[in-house]
Design a protein around this motif. Sequence first.
Motif, mmCIF file in Angstrom:
data_model
loop_
_atom_site.group_PDB
_atom_site.id
_atom_site.type_symbol
_atom_site.label_atom_id
_atom_site.label_comp_id
_atom_site.label_asym_id
_atom_site.label_seq_id
_atom_site.Cartn_x
_atom_site.Cartn_y
_atom_site.Cartn_z
ATOM 1 N N SER A 81 0.823 -1.205 0.000
ATOM 2 C CA SER A 81 0.000 0.000 0.000
ATOM 3 C C SER A 81 0.859 1.257 0.000
ATOM 4 O O SER A 81 0.348 2.359 -0.201
ATOM 5 C CB SER A 81 -0.924 -0.004 1.223
ATOM 6 N N VAL A 97 2.713 5.853 -2.368
ATOM 7 C CA VAL A 97 3.373 6.908 -1.605
ATOM 8 C C VAL A 97 4.751 7.191 -2.210
ATOM 9 O O VAL A 97 5.136 8.336 -2.403
ATOM 10 C CB VAL A 97 3.501 6.512 -0.116
ATOM 11 N N ALA A 137 4.276 8.803 -5.569
ATOM 12 C CA ALA A 137 3.823 10.189 -5.476
ATOM 13 C C ALA A 137 4.972 11.111 -5.087
ATOM 14 O O ALA A 137 4.880 12.326 -5.258
ATOM 15 C CB ALA A 137 2.693 10.308 -4.456
ATOM 16 N N ASP A 157 -6.039 -7.704 -5.102
ATOM 17 C CA ASP A 157 -6.389 -6.329 -5.470
ATOM 18 C C ASP A 157 -6.657 -5.458 -4.250
ATOM 19 O O ASP A 157 -6.267 -4.300 -4.204
ATOM 20 C CB ASP A 157 -7.627 -6.330 -6.377
ATOM 21 N N GLN A 158 -7.350 -6.042 -3.270
ATOM 22 C CA GLN A 158 -7.762 -5.197 -2.153
ATOM 23 C C GLN A 158 -6.729 -5.172 -1.029
ATOM 24 O O GLN A 158 -6.424 -4.127 -0.497
ATOM 25 C CB GLN A 158 -9.121 -5.669 -1.602
ATOM 26 N N ALA A 159 -6.211 -6.338 -0.669
ATOM 27 C CA ALA A 159 -5.337 -6.387 0.495
ATOM 28 C C ALA A 159 -3.884 -6.160 0.141
ATOM 29 O O ALA A 159 -3.081 -5.801 0.991
ATOM 30 C CB ALA A 159 -5.497 -7.723 1.210
ATOM 31 N N ARG A 218 -4.651 -7.512 6.958
ATOM 32 C CA ARG A 218 -5.565 -7.093 5.891
ATOM 33 C C ARG A 218 -6.024 -8.305 5.091
ATOM 34 O O ARG A 218 -7.203 -8.440 4.758
ATOM 35 C CB ARG A 218 -4.856 -6.101 4.966
ATOM 36 N N ARG A 226 -14.110 -12.033 5.339
ATOM 37 C CA ARG A 226 -15.293 -11.493 4.679
ATOM 38 C C ARG A 226 -15.743 -12.388 3.519
ATOM 39 O O ARG A 226 -16.928 -12.643 3.346
ATOM 40 C CB ARG A 226 -14.958 -10.085 4.186
ATOM 41 N N ASP A 242 -22.653 -1.924 2.994
ATOM 42 C CA ASP A 242 -21.954 -2.621 4.052
ATOM 43 C C ASP A 242 -20.580 -1.976 4.215
ATOM 44 O O ASP A 242 -19.848 -1.782 3.242
ATOM 45 C CB ASP A 242 -21.824 -4.089 3.621
ATOM 46 N N GLU A 267 -17.963 -3.147 5.143
ATOM 47 C CA GLU A 267 -16.855 -4.028 4.771
ATOM 48 C C GLU A 267 -16.779 -4.258 3.261
ATOM 49 O O GLU A 267 -15.861 -4.909 2.768
ATOM 50 C CB GLU A 267 -17.000 -5.386 5.476
ATOM 51 N N GLU A 268 -17.777 -3.731 2.575
ATOM 52 C CA GLU A 268 -17.852 -3.968 1.134
ATOM 53 C C GLU A 268 -16.802 -3.153 0.384
ATOM 54 O O GLU A 268 -16.475 -2.047 0.776
ATOM 55 C CB GLU A 268 -19.269 -3.558 0.703
ATOM 56 N N PHE A 269 -16.279 -3.724 -0.694
ATOM 57 C CA PHE A 269 -15.264 -2.992 -1.459
ATOM 58 C C PHE A 269 -15.925 -2.040 -2.436
ATOM 59 O O PHE A 269 -16.846 -2.419 -3.151
ATOM 60 C CB PHE A 269 -14.357 -3.970 -2.214
ATOM 61 N N GLY A 308 -13.938 -0.010 -4.447
ATOM 62 C CA GLY A 308 -12.996 0.304 -5.510
ATOM 63 C C GLY A 308 -11.609 -0.128 -5.110
ATOM 64 O O GLY A 308 -11.434 -0.886 -4.149
ATOM 65 N N ALA A 309 -10.636 0.374 -5.854
ATOM 66 C CA ALA A 309 -9.250 0.053 -5.540
ATOM 67 C C ALA A 309 -8.887 0.722 -4.220
ATOM 68 O O ALA A 309 -9.553 1.650 -3.787
ATOM 69 C CB ALA A 309 -8.340 0.533 -6.663
ATOM 70 N N PRO A 310 -7.842 0.235 -3.542
ATOM 71 C CA PRO A 310 -7.434 0.858 -2.282
ATOM 72 C C PRO A 310 -6.975 2.301 -2.476
ATOM 73 O O PRO A 310 -6.399 2.648 -3.513
ATOM 74 C CB PRO A 310 -6.267 -0.015 -1.813
ATOM 75 N N LEU A 311 -7.243 3.116 -1.474
ATOM 76 C CA LEU A 311 -6.719 4.482 -1.373
ATOM 77 C C LEU A 311 -7.047 5.358 -2.574
ATOM 78 O O LEU A 311 -6.197 6.077 -3.079
ATOM 79 C CB LEU A 311 -5.202 4.448 -1.151
ATOM 80 N N ILE A 363 -7.575 1.620 2.772
ATOM 81 C CA ILE A 363 -6.442 0.805 2.357
ATOM 82 C C ILE A 363 -6.865 -0.514 1.716
ATOM 83 O O ILE A 363 -6.121 -1.121 0.969
ATOM 84 C CB ILE A 363 -5.522 0.552 3.570
ATOM 85 N N LEU A 364 -8.107 -0.938 2.012
ATOM 86 C CA LEU A 364 -8.596 -2.155 1.384
ATOM 87 C C LEU A 364 -9.573 -1.841 0.250
ATOM 88 O O LEU A 364 -10.135 -2.754 -0.340
ATOM 89 C CB LEU A 364 -9.298 -3.039 2.419
ATOM 90 N N GLY A 365 -9.798 -0.556 0.000
ATOM 91 C CA GLY A 365 -10.721 -0.199 -1.066
ATOM 92 C C GLY A 365 -12.161 -0.112 -0.606
ATOM 93 O O GLY A 365 -13.088 -0.201 -1.399
ATOM 94 N N ARG A 366 -12.366 0.051 0.726
ATOM 95 C CA ARG A 366 -13.730 0.202 1.229
ATOM 96 C C ARG A 366 -14.081 1.680 1.331
ATOM 97 O O ARG A 366 -13.187 2.531 1.400
ATOM 98 C CB ARG A 366 -13.856 -0.480 2.595
ATOM 99 N N VAL A 401 -1.257 9.908 0.045
ATOM 100 C CA VAL A 401 -2.027 9.792 -1.188
ATOM 101 C C VAL A 401 -3.530 9.867 -0.965
ATOM 102 O O VAL A 401 -4.264 10.300 -1.832
ATOM 103 C CB VAL A 401 -1.673 8.492 -1.957
#
Lengths: 525, 338, 286, 529
Positions: free
Chosen positions: A265, A269, A272, A319-321, A382, A389, C51, C53-55, C57-60, C73-76, C250
């Motif tokens: 993540s 940074v 940027a 993608d998310q974590a 994460r 989930r 929700d 916890e639901e995503f 989009g992309a993180p950050l 950070i997880l896209g929530r 960011v």
Amino acid sequence: MPGSWTDNARRLLIPLMVPLMVAALASCGGSPTESPTAQQTPSSPANPHQGGTLRVGITSLSTADALDPAKVSTAGGYAIAGQLYDTLTEYGTDGKVTMRLAESVEPGDTADKWTVTLRDGAVFSDGSPVNAKAVRHTFQRIFDEKLPPSTSMPYVDPAAITVVDDRTLTFTLKEPTVLFPEALTSPTVSIVPEGFTPAKPVGSGPFVLETNKPGTSITFTANTRYWGGKPYAERLELISFEDASAQVNALIGGQIEMASSIDPSLVPVVKAAGDKYVVDSYATSGTLTWQMNVKQKPFNDPVVRQALRLAVNRKELIDQAMAGYGSVGNDVFSPFDAMYNKSLPQRQADPAQAKKLLQDAGYTLPIKVELTAAPLTSYADRLNEVFVRQAAVAGFDITFRSVDSATYYGDGYGTYPLSMSYWGFLGIFDQAAFTIVKDAPYNATKWQDDEYDTLYDQAVQTVDDAKRADLVHQMQQIEYDRGAYVVAVFLNAINAYSTSLTGYSTYPNTDGGNGYHFNTIGFVS
Amino acid sequence: MLKEKTTRGRARTRREASTGWPARLVLRRLITAAAILLVVSLVVFFLTQALPGDVVHQILGQTATDEQIARLRAELGLDRPLVAQYLDWFSGILRLDFGTSLTSGTPVADLVGDRMAATLVLVAVTAAILLPVAFTLGTLAARRPGGVLDHLVSGAATVLLSLPEFVVGILLVLLLATNIWPVLPPTSVVSGNQRVWDDPRLMVLPVLTLVLTAMPYLTESVKTAVRDELASDHIRWARLSGIGERRILLRHALPNAVGPSLQVSAMTLTYLLGGTVTIEVVFAYPGLGSALVSAVADRDVTVVQGIVMVVAALSLLLYLLVDLLGALAAPRSKGRAG
Amino acid sequence: MNAANSTPVHDDRRTTVVARMLRDPRSVLGTVAVVLVVVPAVVGPHLATRDPEEFAGAPLLGPAAGHLLGTDILGRDVLTRLLAGGQTFIIQGALATLIGVTLGAGVGIAMAMLSRRASELLLSVNDTFIVIPQILVSLLVITRFGATPPVLVAVVALSHVAHTARVARAATSHVASSDYVLAAAGIGLSRRRIAAHELLPNVLPVLLVELGVRLAASFVLLASLNFLGFGSSGLEWGRMIEENKGGLAVQPLAVMAPVLVMAVFLIGMNLVRDGASRALAARSAR
Amino acid sequence: MTPTADAPRAEIRDLRIVVRASGEAVVPGIDLTVEAGRIVGLAGETGSGKSTLGLSLLGYVAPGLDVRAGTVRVNGQPVVGEGVQNLRSVRGRTVSYVPQDPSSALNPSLRVGDIVREVMAAHGVLDRGAQRRRAQELFSAVGLPADASFHRRYPHELSGGQKQRVAIAVAFALDPAVVVMDEPTTGLDVSTTRKVVSLVREMSARTGSSVVFVSHDLRLLMSFADRILVMRGGEIVEDVPASRFAEAATHPYSRKLLASLPDTTTLAPRRYRRAGTYALELAAVSARYGKTTATHAVSLRVPTGECLALVGESGSGKTTLARCVAGFHSDYDGDVLVADAVLPRAVERRALAQRRAVQYVFQNPHASLNPRRSVGDSVALAAATLGGLPRRQAWSRAREMVERVGLRADHMVALPHELSGGQCQRMALARALAAQPDVLVCDEVTSSLDVSVQAGIVDLLQDLQKERRLSMLFITHDLTLARVVAENTAVLLDGTVVEYGDSQSVLQAPRHDYTRRLVEAAQATHDQM
């Protein structure tokens, strides 16, 4: 979860790289035909120059980092040993075993006799030669003093090491083990001179120790006598950061030139912060894998294990974590092994099917489970969160309990129904020997399968590549069908460098930034 | 009520008894401090023992064999009864020997020495800036209750009080070190044998963060103490005797307000001594706090004990110092000190 | 007997503390701030369309139509999480503060009431807790018992006890030597009733100030424990700050949104508390 | 304008001071001239504006008040009104101030020598050495020890009288034109008061300074002032020479004040004694404070239905004895007996019945009532706990008591600060009575009250004693008062009873030197009338 007291757990996994089992010598050639993820390693544009102090930020130094290579059990110790000492063999830039202090490691007629020929001209930092006697002494010391490698290399007989000449010695093993050359990649069997004492750590590595502040920083100067040529950097500093952000900040602030193994993540940074930094990311065989304990409910039922594997959306995890920095796993290990079974269909997330499996098996949903894990990397929590989930959709009610590593490995260890481990950087056989076959010492799943074990026993004796590959494919098919690991993602090594550096490379089967090979990195003029 | 009973005779005895007061006070306090340290060491030792897992598991991790565990236990002396371990450690302390770290085998004093120095310097520099600024601001704000400065101080205090230290630290890094206006080093890492104070620039951000986070409470306390003092009868009388405002503030009000404010200062500094962990992490500052947290994670009992004893002893010393200073500034408190 | 015949001044007393606060613009402002934070925190989870916890989009990601405050950070969705995470955080912080200050006040008042010897002993025990680094006690307890909400509340409460006890003791000693406390003993009140009815109400203004300071400290400690990896795993503001701090450069909103909301809440609480102090002071002023 | 010896030292013209918020006048418009070297007594009850007027001479008005009109000049120099320049240079030098309570007015962290030098330093007078010598002179002038060690003492190491002397030394340090004294003798015992006022006279004579002496103690003013002004509602209602006050005062309020002075000529102690029984007995009570002994084996008896006065200076141990009786001070040897039974020392150890038997009324009425509880509640609480009454009955008992002490039931909902001192003291009495005690301990119950209020309380106590056959231990520093209320009197000096007997004979034929001095001091005050 930040920081490195949480990484304490991670550093403990390093001994798992102590290889011991049989290896296929012949498999040295070739690289994985398909990389799990697109490589984005910028090649080094310019030649490195001699001189300068290379400052590397790592998140894993601790007071437990040993200077005695045989006692190394931590990631920090591993990083340090790589500078001070050298091993006979190592995993190269392609992830395969290559020679270092050894010029060759050859089996005799059977796999229980090995002849090691040393490189010509290698010396220790005190000027004494790296000769056959030193190698024999290294092993005798380990077994005489019952140092940890002695238990992980039970097939080595210290009395049966013969010095043939200055550069040659023979090992007669207690049992045939074709993975012997791979075992020699472990830093715990780094070669040390006679009369070695950790108080005065003399080795044949690229650097010599300058100052050591345990858990804070360690400084080296270039070993001018290093057999591989004097390192580019005059001095090397490894600086510990508790916090992943601080490590990246230090890079941006010009306080270090390299940030080793940064959190995915934090890539944006660095990006940027401008064009003075590059992020170098490459796929590795390292993984954070979930372990389903088959001795505990509900994972004693293969259907439940299958359902959980189906519940996981691997792409989404990455993608998310992991901000996209990783590659999809298929519930089997070692993607860089030449014999990795690429014919297995990639498992896709299908929570509906998972739920149906469970319901058909008569379960009342949701199934309650506790997931116990130490924060093995800065983003392990994460991953666990997303995992929990995803599993929920398939009818699992997983409670995630995050504990520190000392707690994790304490009394409860081995009883967790569901846990997470940091694995990898190994070949298929290594991994199997450690974690899958009957009596594998570190098998937290307690999974055991007779058919698999028979296949393994056959494979480990099979010299023919094609035949052995066939056996290995069958082994992985069994893991894929009814195993107890959820190998959902492989991690990328993500290192951030100042553009003033050049000379870095990929080490897909080695942990740490640039595989801890800092002698090849130097400053652009 | 009691003060009305002060007869001449009693005043004299009290005064005579009080001639030896600093020595007696110090002695008494030192004895209490020793007792407190003993209790602290007991509490911390046994609390640490109560944690799940131990240092051997931590060193050997999942690759440990039972034989290795047993051997390492014996090597570290952990197979002995707890009481024996404690007594062993404690008898060492009496000889000022803090023992060796269980994880690294190096003497605790060596391991902790540098970090203690770094923490002390951090706290000292912070105090050197914090105390004068807080006392000045607090005093100025107290001169006009309800004035602009009063409101400013209260407002800033509330805002800063509600920001976690690490958030302040991270914001300062963004502002002054990495993104907006990079003029300062973002972390306090040092190379080799360099000390963190060898390059004062390295200390700017951690000190600034601590000053900003510790300031509000202290300034408010000073403000309250001075304001109460300025409203007292003797200040009114001093004004009616034509004594100038500056002199009233410096000579008449402040000495009396110093006592309570010093108590708060000591509290703040004590907190900083053992509680700068998040700051140390944000700035990779090589101090005691992060070493303590690591030692707890490693179950390195001797290191935990060593750090806690040092912090506790320093805190007690600080309180003693503050009480002495307070007694010197406002002599009436010595009557109460007993 | 002119003194006896004059009528007591009643106007002050008839107006309640609350009424007095309602006339004080600062108290009103504070109340508004608190309400602005608390109401969404309570109602938010029920209003949210998604929700937490639901995503999304992309993180950050920065703010955009689908996610007004960007993603974490997880896209929530940060906004959804902000709404969902307040209740737990505020309840934990407030509960810990109340428990801690109550215990501390109890210990402090007890210290002031006990005999000198017992009081000094208790004070030493109390000082023992002051000189042990607070963070150490927190870590030991959390490591031992796990970072569950009750443990966190206990740890944070515990961190307040020693200091509050000192403050309460000082304030109580002041009150305890007053004639009306003696008088209460003289008319046969038990120690407990004296503590509850004579001492406590008169120490209350001091405790109110302490309560305000401690509430902020609770929130800060909860967030800091998260930062050190010892926080709860549930969704709350402290954890949001910790999770997203790496991406501050960011996606600053993911961190600053909970920080700012927390600050507004605390500022509001402080204004209310100041107002209450003023109202109480006015009530008992000469 | 050059002040001459005969020119007025202070002139107040048409001074009007109002409450800023409400515009209500505290001082509606006053003229006052203070001549050189004269002592002007300013009498009146609390709230009459006498302090406000006194302080205006220093150009000071309390926060919340505003000067709306008029001028105040001291030595010709304006301090209020047009042309006020630098007040700071006037204050302390041209006009100085002696505060009411020296224990809170002396800076606790300054040595007394420094306190005196501060005022000189503030006005840039003299160098350090000369300041020190001057301080020494002043100390000996006000009768304080002049040795260097005394200069190094801190205020908390002095007695109340000494503190007041220090304050007077400061006030006269720069030979000011006018010294304003704001009730400087409140809280001091009669002999100390006596000494202080004669000192004031002496200092005034020596320096030629005029003194404005604010006090509610009319008798005291009559004993030493040149001129007495009586204030009421912010106005001067009387302005006559002190020597002729008794005859010349014409305003009804002045007459009322005069009438409420205890009549020391009528000495008729009433006896309700039942022979042979003692309600209260002290047997060889030696009270200690740590290692200091406050009283030395004091033995006293209070016959049932009678009153014993315990007289002495502050610090003589009389309050300590009273507290031993009440159980508020438990560090003593010897026994306290009520109805022939020994009481446990600490009040906490005493049974409810024992607590009920002894009730205590404090010196400071405001401090003895919980500031956050309505006064009626406090009274009812006593009725409930000690009388064992349920809430409703407790309240009706409380109401009965409140009415008995001369207050109305609607006073009961007030908080202590909403009542006057006298009202509070009545409430405190009501609380004590609600317990239906056998012995009432009154600790200087009138000393912090205005003189007219004092008389009311004394009357009430006498009535109650008669009516309820109360036995009383009456602590006072006022011999005159002792003579009025008590059958017997004990005189305490440094913790020892030096005189004990029938009030009449103690006063008329004192045997001990100390008693004689006390009687003379009281007599002197009385004679001035």
